[in-house]
Design an enzyme around this catalytic site. Structure first.
Site, PDB file in Angstrom:
ATOM      1  N   GLU A   1       0.232   5.622  12.663  1.00  0.00           N
ATOM      2  CA  GLU A   1       0.157   4.337  13.375  1.00  0.00           C
ATOM      3  C   GLU A   1      -0.070   3.182  12.401  1.00  0.00           C
ATOM      4  O   GLU A   1       0.475   2.089  12.600  1.00  0.00           O
ATOM      5  CB  GLU A   1      -0.925   4.372  14.459  1.00  0.00           C
TER       6      GLU A   1
ATOM      7  N   CYS B   1       6.299   9.908   2.781  1.00  0.00           N
ATOM      8  CA  CYS B   1       7.245  10.412   1.796  1.00  0.00           C
ATOM      9  C   CYS B   1       7.511   9.291   0.776  1.00  0.00           C
ATOM     10  O   CYS B   1       7.180   8.131   1.030  1.00  0.00           O
ATOM     11  CB  CYS B   1       8.540  10.867   2.480  1.00  0.00           C
TER      12      CYS B   1
HETATM   13 ZN    ZN Z   1       5.586   6.509  15.681  1.00  0.00          ZN
HETATM   14 ZN    ZN Z   2       9.140   9.062   5.277  1.00  0.00          ZN
END
Ligand code: ZN
Ligand code: ZN
Length: 187
Positions: free
Chosen positions: A135, A169
């Site tokens: 979030e 990532c």
């Molecule tokens: Zn989401």
């Molecule tokens: Zn990602």
């Protein structure tokens, strides 16, 4: 600062565990993460839908945002035991609004007990950290990521949440850094 508040009663150790993990990550950008206290749930009774026995998540975000401004925080995250939903969805683990720079996470459906399983504090903390990081990623302008290991991958169920890692990532992290710089949070 990223401000973290609990909304209604919830175990302090869980909230502090989330604060520690999020702080551990965001410190690389020079952003502090602080637990600023508990906000009572009563003012959010307008969000309660008695037919569903759930709270409409978006109702929380402007109030959290006002508190964020008062605190001079760049973002605010509420953690609650209240069960949240959005229009068209049976439930949400959490939601965020990047313009308000506020987000909320519900732990109710992250608990094993909700599914009739044995409580697991370690797993509950892991899941809550992932939802909090997810979030906050939205707060800072990240979209859902196709990489199933990335914390910005969409979780439709606990299986998805458990399958993904707690971190962004490399592509999302790069975007996050760029967005934080645009916000003037990074020098
Ligand atoms: Zn989401
Ligand atoms: Zn990602």
């Amino acid at each position: 600062m990223i401000a973290v508040v609990s909304i209604g009663p919830i175990e302090r150790s869980l909230v502090e565990g989330v604060v520690d993990s999020v702080r551990n990550y965001y410190s690389r950008f020079g952003i502090s993460v602080e637990f600023v206290g508990e906000v009572p749930a009563e003012p959010f009774s307008v969000a309660f839908n008695a037919r569903r026995n759930q709270y409409l998540g978006r109702v929380f975000l402007p109030t959290l945002s006002a508190l964020r401004e008062e605190l001079g925080a760049v973002a605010i995250l509420g953690i609650t035991e209240l069960d949240l939903y959005e229009e068209g969805l049976n439930f949400v683990f959490g939601l965020a609004n990047p313009s308000l720079r506020s987000a909320i996470v519900s732990v109710q459906r992250l608990r094993n007990e909700f599914y009739g399983l044995e409580p697991d504090d370690t797993l509950l903390l892991e899941r809550t950290v992932k939802e909090a990081m997810h979030e906050l990623g939205h707060v800072f302008g990240l979209k859902h990521c196709p990489n199933p290991r990335c914390v910005m991958h969409f979780s439709n169920s606990l299986l998805d949440t458990d399958a993904k890692g707690p971190l962004y990532c490399p592509r999302c992290e790069e975007k996050l850094e760029e967005n934080l710089r645009k916000l003037g949070v990074l020098s």
